[in-house]
Motif scaffolding. Structure first.
Motif, PDB file in Angstrom:
ATOM      1  N   UNK A 146     -26.579  -4.713 -15.763  1.00  0.00           N
ATOM      2  CA  UNK A 146     -27.644  -5.682 -16.083  1.00  0.00           C
ATOM      3  C   UNK A 146     -28.655  -5.747 -14.934  1.00  0.00           C
ATOM      4  N   UNK A 147     -28.157  -5.732 -13.698  1.00  0.00           N
ATOM      5  CA  UNK A 147     -29.061  -5.730 -12.538  1.00  0.00           C
ATOM      6  C   UNK A 147     -29.907  -4.465 -12.529  1.00  0.00           C
ATOM      7  N   UNK A 148     -29.277  -3.319 -12.786  1.00  0.00           N
ATOM      8  CA  UNK A 148     -29.997  -2.047 -12.798  1.00  0.00           C
ATOM      9  C   UNK A 148     -31.107  -2.050 -13.841  1.00  0.00           C
ATOM     10  N   UNK A 149     -30.792  -2.568 -15.018  1.00  0.00           N
ATOM     11  CA  UNK A 149     -31.784  -2.600 -16.098  1.00  0.00           C
ATOM     12  C   UNK A 149     -33.006  -3.429 -15.723  1.00  0.00           C
ATOM     13  N   UNK A 150     -32.798  -4.435 -14.882  1.00  0.00           N
ATOM     14  CA  UNK A 150     -33.914  -5.307 -14.478  1.00  0.00           C
ATOM     15  C   UNK A 150     -34.665  -4.763 -13.263  1.00  0.00           C
TER      16      UNK A 150
END
Length: 543
Positions: free
Chosen positions: A445-449
């Protein structure tokens, strides 16, 4: 008559005394509070000569530490580091190199490992020019040259030192008989029909970020450098073989030519941006989506060849780390790729220490983005160090209690006790894996953001492509594991590694049901999926 003291003034003091005493008295009454020390992310950049690395560290708000400080959150080295260094790192630390990555970054190692994969999957590895490693494959090369002569064909070969860099020692030959048999060389077929830009040959420097080898995670930066030759290209012949400014695209070679053009814009000069190049392709009706897809596939397939070596070396450095835990290593790689006239990409070499020099504005713009976006993706937090220390303490306590439990379960313990012990052990394993899965979801989720200009190319979203890559990984591991320890093979095939959150929750529910049975209670499935099959539960018992 004595004068009365002024209101609020303590007798025997002057107003001046009072002014100096009151603050002291009020301080004594207040509870003294120590200011909390503000946590900061620290970075040790003593191992780099590149100023852009330091500038990006400052831009991220990290605090640079003294050279001798080995406790920094981030440690950056220009060159590869010893495995002992990686072994000594705490879990909260990050270092910018993986052990084992030399298996694709040294020219001779890359050639050897690619040859093995080509034998197993020739149709998947067509992006590597035909290659021979001297002196071991000198005879095979001479046999190939003889076959060409029989067919009255002549080819050009590019000869490179086995562990060379920056274009040093590279030459072109058309007569293979003249090559020395005992020198350590890499000999490749020369790609004679390259895609040209304004009449010049060029290559692409593609930047790749690997954030984890367990599981493998690869990101591709959607910009880079187009590095052009400085003499108009003419296919190789006997008279131009020594004109390296024509045939080689290395910046370190061409910058010495008086015709090298430095320009502050991204669409002129001898060095340009891939962002501009993709716009050029689009303007000339080329398929840009296929271009990026082909590049991505080349990168993933190459790193699949490296993965068994990197994973094994990493686990040797970090024994006891559960699969899927936070990686202490990451790596920014520079892939050098040549396009032929049909826009097919060919892998030239891979740099594990790509230059972050900023001789021109285009270097600064591209490389700043590569580094800044990479550090954002890593998600280094101020709390990492504190949490790591707390986890170490909890682990020590758990081991202590686990040892006490083992002491109680000596041979002769009742079957009931043994079953309960095995059940508790199974539940702990499941809970640990569940925590890992949830951490992975949180990281994703962090990577996607925060991907910025990076794109995740492994694992891919396309399920068909993922299945294809997993099959190639299986082949790479089979090649690597032949003759290796069975325990390592079992670890790689651990069924828990591929389970999703809901599967683990189901198994935990089954553990609770079994626990109730042992306690003599009536077992009733509580989860929405009801009773779990005996087969799934037995997965945990497999060695």
């Amino acid at each position: 008559m004595p004068s009365l003291p002024q209101e609020g003034v303590i007798q025997g003091t002057s107003p001046l005394d009072l002014n100096t005493q009151l603050p002291y008295q009020s301080t004594m009454k207040r509870k003294v509070r120590k200011k909390k020390k503000k946590e900061t992310i620290t970075a040790n950049v003593a191992g780099t000569k590149f100023e852009i690395v330091r500038l990006v560290i400052d831009e991220m708000g990290f605090m640079k530490t003294p050279d001798e400080d080995e406790t920094s959150n981030l440690i950056w080295y220009d060159s590869a580091v010893q495995q002992e260094k990686i072994a000594e790192l705490q879990n909260y630390q990050r270092i910018n190199h993986f052990p084992g990555m030399g298996e694709i970054c040294r020219k001779d190692f890359l050639a050897r490992n690619m040859t093995k994969m080509i034998k197993s999957r020739p149709l998947d590895y067509t992006f590597v020019p035909r290659t021979w490693i001297f002196p071991a494959e000198y005879t095979q090369f001479q046999n190939y040259v003889k076959e060409l002569k029989k067919k009255r064909k002549q080819k050009t070969f590019i000869v490179k030192p086995a562990n060379g860099a920056m274009g040093h020692g590279i030459s072109l030959i058309r007569n293979g008989d003249k090559l020395p048999s005992q020198d350590h060389l890499i000999v490749q077929e020369y790609i004679e029909k390259p895609f040209l830009m304004e009449g010049y040959k060029f290559d692409l420097r593609i930047y790749i970020l690997v954030t984890s080898c367990d599981p493998l995670k690869i990101f591709l930066y959607h910009d880079g450098l187009v590095r052009m030759g400085t003499e108009k290209y003419i296919p190789p012949n006997e008279s131009n073989l020594t004109q390296l400014y024509m045939h080689l695209t290395n910046y370190s070679v061409n910058k010495h030519n008086e015709r090298f053009e430095r320009d502050e814009t991204e669409n002129k000069g001898s060095k340009r941006s891939i962002k501009w190049f993709t716009e050029f392709l689009q303007a000339n009706q080329h398929d840009v989506a296929k271009f990026w897809s082909d590049i991505s596939e080349l990168v993933v397939k190459t790193l699949i060849v490296a993965e068994p070596h990197v994973l094994h070396a990493y686990r040797m450095c970090r024994p006891g780390q559960p699969p899927g835990s936070e990686s202490v290593c990451f790596e920014v790689l520079g892939f050098d790729i040549l396009l032929d006239r049909k826009l097919k990409p060919w892998l030239l070499e891979i740099n594990r220490a790509p230059s972050f020099g900023t001789d021109q504005k285009i270097d600064y713009d591209v490389k700043r983005g590569v580094l800044l976006n990479a550090l954002k993706l890593l998600n280094i937090r101020t709390s990492d160090k504190r949490r790591n220390l707390a986890k170490q303490k909890a682990e020590a306590q758990r081991r202590l209690y686990g040892q006490n439990s083992i002491k109680r379960l000596l041979p002769g313990s009742s079957d009931w006790e043994q079953q309960r012990h095995q059940l508790e052990k199974r539940k702990e394993e499941l809970k640990e894996r569940l925590a890992q899965v949830r951490k992975q979801i949180s990281r994703e989720e962090h990577e996607n953001r925060h991907m910025g200009n990076y794109r995740r190319i492994y694992p891919p979203e396309d399920k068909t492509l993922l299945e294809k890559y997993e099959n190639l990984l299986a082949v790479a591991f089979q090649t690597f594991l032949s003759g290796r320890a069975a325990s390592f093979q079992r670890e790689l095939n651990n069924p828990l590694k591929k389970m999703k959150e809901e599967d683990i929750l189901d198994l935990l529910e089954q553990c609770e049901i079994d626990d109730e049975k042992l306690a003599g209670k009536t077992a009733k499935p509580r989860g929405p999926k009801g009773q779990i099959t005996h087969y799934v539960v037995k997965l945990l018992k497999k060695p």
